[in-house]
Scaffold this active site. Structure first.
Site, mmCIF file in Angstrom:
data_model
loop_
_atom_site.group_PDB
_atom_site.id
_atom_site.type_symbol
_atom_site.label_atom_id
_atom_site.label_comp_id
_atom_site.label_asym_id
_atom_site.label_seq_id
_atom_site.Cartn_x
_atom_site.Cartn_y
_atom_site.Cartn_z
ATOM 1 N N LYS A 10 0.838 -1.200 0.000
ATOM 2 C CA LYS A 10 0.000 0.000 0.000
ATOM 3 C C LYS A 10 0.882 1.263 0.000
ATOM 4 O O LYS A 10 2.089 1.178 0.199
ATOM 5 C CB LYS A 10 -0.919 -0.042 1.231
ATOM 6 C CG LYS A 10 -1.881 -1.251 1.234
ATOM 7 C CD LYS A 10 -2.768 -1.238 2.476
ATOM 8 C CE LYS A 10 -3.668 -2.467 2.513
ATOM 9 N NZ LYS A 10 -4.564 -2.460 3.717
ATOM 10 N N TYR A 50 -11.983 -2.564 -3.232
ATOM 11 C CA TYR A 50 -12.523 -2.655 -1.876
ATOM 12 C C TYR A 50 -14.055 -2.638 -1.861
ATOM 13 O O TYR A 50 -14.645 -2.210 -0.867
ATOM 14 C CB TYR A 50 -11.960 -1.537 -1.005
ATOM 15 C CG TYR A 50 -10.565 -1.824 -0.458
ATOM 16 C CD1 TYR A 50 -10.298 -3.003 0.255
ATOM 17 C CD2 TYR A 50 -9.523 -0.932 -0.622
ATOM 18 C CE1 TYR A 50 -9.033 -3.278 0.766
ATOM 19 C CE2 TYR A 50 -8.246 -1.191 -0.104
ATOM 20 C CZ TYR A 50 -8.015 -2.371 0.590
ATOM 21 O OH TYR A 50 -6.760 -2.632 1.104
ATOM 22 N N ASN A 114 -1.632 -0.303 7.349
ATOM 23 C CA ASN A 114 -1.112 -1.635 7.676
ATOM 24 C C ASN A 114 -0.314 -2.264 6.529
ATOM 25 O O ASN A 114 -0.174 -3.486 6.442
ATOM 26 C CB ASN A 114 -2.235 -2.541 8.182
ATOM 27 C CG ASN A 114 -3.316 -2.757 7.148
ATOM 28 O OD1 ASN A 114 -3.196 -2.311 6.005
ATOM 29 N ND2 ASN A 114 -4.367 -3.460 7.524
ATOM 30 N N HIS A 117 -1.757 -5.585 1.390
ATOM 31 C CA HIS A 117 -3.026 -6.274 1.161
ATOM 32 C C HIS A 117 -2.726 -7.649 0.592
ATOM 33 O O HIS A 117 -1.816 -7.806 -0.216
ATOM 34 C CB HIS A 117 -3.877 -5.502 0.143
ATOM 35 C CG HIS A 117 -4.973 -6.349 -0.446
ATOM 36 N ND1 HIS A 117 -6.162 -6.584 0.200
ATOM 37 C CD2 HIS A 117 -5.018 -7.079 -1.586
ATOM 38 C CE1 HIS A 117 -6.905 -7.407 -0.550
ATOM 39 N NE2 HIS A 117 -6.232 -7.718 -1.632
ATOM 40 N N GLU A 128 -9.681 -10.216 -7.873
ATOM 41 C CA GLU A 128 -8.681 -9.147 -7.761
ATOM 42 C C GLU A 128 -7.586 -9.274 -8.818
ATOM 43 O O GLU A 128 -7.116 -8.267 -9.346
ATOM 44 C CB GLU A 128 -8.073 -9.160 -6.349
ATOM 45 C CG GLU A 128 -9.089 -8.767 -5.279
ATOM 46 C CD GLU A 128 -8.615 -9.015 -3.855
ATOM 47 O OE1 GLU A 128 -7.444 -9.394 -3.663
ATOM 48 O OE2 GLU A 128 -9.426 -8.826 -2.930
HETATM 49 P P1 RTP Z 1 -6.694 -5.879 3.170
HETATM 50 O O1 RTP Z 1 -8.025 -6.181 2.523
HETATM 51 O O2 RTP Z 1 -6.224 -4.481 2.916
HETATM 52 O O3 RTP Z 1 -5.697 -6.922 2.847
HETATM 53 O O4 RTP Z 1 -6.846 -5.991 4.758
HETATM 54 P P2 RTP Z 1 -7.602 -7.106 5.572
HETATM 55 O O5 RTP Z 1 -8.185 -8.135 4.666
HETATM 56 O O6 RTP Z 1 -6.672 -7.569 6.640
HETATM 57 O O7 RTP Z 1 -8.748 -6.258 6.248
HETATM 58 P P3 RTP Z 1 -10.180 -5.846 5.665
HETATM 59 O O8 RTP Z 1 -11.195 -6.199 6.687
HETATM 60 O O9 RTP Z 1 -10.370 -6.370 4.273
HETATM 61 O O10 RTP Z 1 -10.075 -4.265 5.618
HETATM 62 C C1 RTP Z 1 -9.483 -3.621 4.517
HETATM 63 C C2 RTP Z 1 -8.644 -2.470 4.989
HETATM 64 O O11 RTP Z 1 -9.485 -1.446 5.492
HETATM 65 C C3 RTP Z 1 -8.848 -0.791 6.561
HETATM 66 N N1 RTP Z 1 -9.666 -0.942 7.748
HETATM 67 N N2 RTP Z 1 -9.858 0.014 8.594
HETATM 68 N N3 RTP Z 1 -10.735 1.517 10.805
HETATM 69 C C4 RTP Z 1 -11.100 0.275 10.710
HETATM 70 O O12 RTP Z 1 -11.771 -0.273 11.532
HETATM 71 C C5 RTP Z 1 -10.643 -0.486 9.569
HETATM 72 N N4 RTP Z 1 -10.957 -1.735 9.297
HETATM 73 C C6 RTP Z 1 -10.335 -2.018 8.145
HETATM 74 C C7 RTP Z 1 -7.487 -1.434 6.748
HETATM 75 O O13 RTP Z 1 -6.538 -0.704 5.992
HETATM 76 C C8 RTP Z 1 -7.705 -2.806 6.152
HETATM 77 O O14 RTP Z 1 -6.487 -3.370 5.738
HETATM 78 MG MG MG Z 2 -9.363 -7.648 3.019
#
Ligand code: RTP
Ligand code: MG
Length: 136
Positions: A10, A50, A114, A117, A128
């Site tokens: 990212k 997203y 973080n 992705h 994707e």
């Molecule tokens: P990613 O899709 O980016 O790989 O991350 P992930 O699966 O671990 O998490 P996901 O639930 O898909 O969330 C996507 C991205 O959104 C941001 N986020 N912010 N503020 C919050 O509560 C929150 N929750 C998610 C994070 O950047 C997360 O990686």
């Molecule tokens: Mg995710």
């Protein structure tokens, strides 16, 4: 079974100079890079990438962040590549969920910033990869 997964470094990972660190961990795990590109992300691509988070309270700030600078997009291949990269990345919250030794656990402090992705399922990976690398 050999799988493919979509990995993004990212904008925070790119601006902090952590691209090499992430690629190195992917390679040292034994996973293979089959596509790798530095890319600008426009709003349309970010919304599609997203889409599952549309309507959530963090959606707007997530789009703003992911379009704030270039990302490195990669397709990574290997046995159980989807779960293997999620293991390398660590949990979404880099303090509460990601453990030391993971990319997020070692280098990140905030959930939004973080660093990486990785696709979370076979269906997400297929969608994707098609979105980011339609010619692959
Ligand atoms: P990613 O899709 O980016 O790989 O991350 P992930 O699966 O671990 O998490 P996901 O639930 O898909 O969330 C996507 C991205 O959104 C941001 N986020 N912010 N503020 C919050 O509560 C929150 N929750 C998610 C994070 O950047 C997360 O990686
Ligand atoms: Mg995710």
């Amino acid at each position: 079974m050999t799988e493919r997964t979509l990995v993004l470094v990212k904008p925070d990972g790119v601006s902090r100079g952590l691209v090499g660190e992430v690629i190195s961990r992917i390679e040292r795990k034994g996973l293979k890079l089959v596509a790798l590109e530095l890319r600008a992300v426009d709003r349309g691509l970010a919304e599609q990438h997203y889409a599952e988070h549309d309507g959530k309270p963090f959606f707007e700030s997530l789009l703003e962040f992911i379009t704030s600078g270039p990302v490195v997009a990669a397709v990574v291949e290997g046995p159980r590549a989807i779960a293997a990269f999620r293991q390398l990345a660590g949990g979404t919250d880099p303090v509460e969920k990601a453990t030391p030794g993971t990319i997020r656990g070692d280098f990140a402090l905030e959930t939004q910033f973080n660093l990486v992705h990785g696709s979370d399922s076979a269906d997400s990976a297929a969608r994707e990869i098609k979105l980011w690398f339609p010619d692959l």
